[in-house]
Design a protein around this motif. Sequence first.
Motif, PDB file in Angstrom:
ATOM      1  N   ILE A   1      45.643  33.474  50.116  1.00 48.64           N
ATOM      2  CA  ILE A   1      46.370  33.314  48.806  1.00 48.64           C
ATOM      3  C   ILE A   1      47.659  33.600  48.549  1.00 48.64           C
ATOM      4  O   ILE A   1      48.355  33.131  47.859  1.00 48.64           O
ATOM      5  CB  ILE A   1      45.339  34.316  48.067  1.00 48.64           C
TER       6      ILE A   1
ATOM      7  N   LEU B   1      50.285  30.998  49.927  1.00 50.29           N
ATOM      8  CA  LEU B   1      50.493  30.102  49.224  1.00 50.29           C
ATOM      9  C   LEU B   1      51.171  30.197  48.004  1.00 50.29           C
ATOM     10  O   LEU B   1      52.155  29.687  47.733  1.00 50.29           O
ATOM     11  CB  LEU B   1      49.052  29.356  48.618  1.00 50.29           C
ATOM     12  N   HIS B   2      50.885  31.556  47.507  1.00 48.70           N
ATOM     13  CA  HIS B   2      51.836  32.066  46.455  1.00 48.70           C
ATOM     14  C   HIS B   2      53.285  32.276  46.870  1.00 48.70           C
ATOM     15  O   HIS B   2      54.348  31.756  45.951  1.00 48.70           O
ATOM     16  CB  HIS B   2      51.327  33.599  45.731  1.00 48.70           C
TER      17      HIS B   2
ATOM     18  N   HIS C   1      53.623  28.892  53.772  1.00 45.27           N
ATOM     19  CA  HIS C   1      52.723  28.312  54.880  1.00 45.27           C
ATOM     20  C   HIS C   1      53.426  27.180  55.663  1.00 45.27           C
ATOM     21  O   HIS C   1      54.690  26.828  55.277  1.00 45.27           O
ATOM     22  CB  HIS C   1      51.498  27.381  53.946  1.00 45.27           C
TER      23      HIS C   1
ATOM     24  N   THR D   1      40.628  22.425  47.490  1.00 46.53           N
ATOM     25  CA  THR D   1      40.335  23.913  47.052  1.00 46.53           C
ATOM     26  C   THR D   1      39.194  23.629  45.865  1.00 46.53           C
ATOM     27  O   THR D   1      38.338  24.554  45.918  1.00 46.53           O
ATOM     28  CB  THR D   1      41.459  24.135  46.046  1.00 46.53           C
TER      29      THR D   1
ATOM     30  N   PHE E   1      39.121  32.983  46.559  1.00 46.05           N
ATOM     31  CA  PHE E   1      40.001  32.349  47.250  1.00 46.05           C
ATOM     32  C   PHE E   1      40.340  31.081  46.569  1.00 46.05           C
ATOM     33  O   PHE E   1      41.510  30.617  45.929  1.00 46.05           O
ATOM     34  CB  PHE E   1      39.722  31.824  48.621  1.00 46.05           C
TER      35      PHE E   1
ATOM     36  N   SER F   1      41.805  31.446  42.829  1.00 45.00           N
ATOM     37  CA  SER F   1      43.219  31.931  42.818  1.00 45.00           C
ATOM     38  C   SER F   1      44.138  30.743  43.451  1.00 45.00           C
ATOM     39  O   SER F   1      45.347  30.444  42.625  1.00 45.00           O
ATOM     40  CB  SER F   1      43.595  33.135  43.939  1.00 45.00           C
ATOM     41  N   THR F   2      43.980  30.044  44.364  1.00 49.60           N
ATOM     42  CA  THR F   2      44.703  28.866  44.930  1.00 49.60           C
ATOM     43  C   THR F   2      44.794  27.838  44.044  1.00 49.60           C
ATOM     44  O   THR F   2      45.721  27.288  43.891  1.00 49.60           O
ATOM     45  CB  THR F   2      44.301  28.632  46.520  1.00 49.60           C
TER      46      THR F   2
ATOM     47  N   ILE G   1      47.316  28.584  41.328  1.00 47.62           N
ATOM     48  CA  ILE G   1      48.537  28.747  41.977  1.00 47.62           C
ATOM     49  C   ILE G   1      48.965  27.361  42.179  1.00 47.62           C
ATOM     50  O   ILE G   1      50.140  26.880  41.822  1.00 47.62           O
ATOM     51  CB  ILE G   1      48.569  29.528  43.212  1.00 47.62           C
ATOM     52  N   LEU G   2      48.138  26.609  42.786  1.00 43.02           N
ATOM     53  CA  LEU G   2      48.068  25.035  42.719  1.00 43.02           C
ATOM     54  C   LEU G   2      48.788  24.416  41.617  1.00 43.02           C
ATOM     55  O   LEU G   2      49.478  23.618  41.431  1.00 43.02           O
ATOM     56  CB  LEU G   2      47.456  24.547  43.569  1.00 43.02           C
TER      57      LEU G   2
END
Length: 170
Positions: free
Chosen positions: A61, A64-65, A69, A99, A135, A138-139, A142-143
């Motif tokens: 997480i 990615l933020h 990556h 996701t 996960f 959260s992702t 973010i995405l």
Amino acid sequence: MSRIVHAYFTLLKAVIVICLVAMVVMVFSNVVMRFIFNSGIPVSEELSRWCFVWLTFLGAILVLHDRSHLGVDVVLQALPSAARRACLIVANLLMLYATWLILVGSIEQTSLNMGASAPASGLSQAWFFGVGVVFAASTGLILLYQLYQVCTAPAAELDKFISPHESGAE
């Protein structure tokens, strides 16, 4: 709102540190117990494995933020800005789909294992599979935010979405 987001990522970092420290202490103690007393602590193997899984997902997480990556950006840098934006949008949509699959699968696994207890600790297996829900939620957020940024950014600023650490963006 940014204070809440910052506090959330600070909490994730703290949980990661706690998991890492717990893993080191449990594994080291178990090695010492086996070497000196010829016995071990069965629960430490199970809990250190759980800590490792949580540490890995929570770390993903954060990566990615921070856009830290791995990525191959050679092709994207060679494209004109319209094609670059299209590729970034498609990539974000594919990551959102993946996701979504993780979220659905994790919710199903967590609910199926709610009543199942772990063999050594007796804790609910939902704690093990629940990290996938954390996960994915959260992702996913973010995405979605990154997709919004890619769609609304001027063409001159698209480079920060390709290799943010090289262009100075954080």
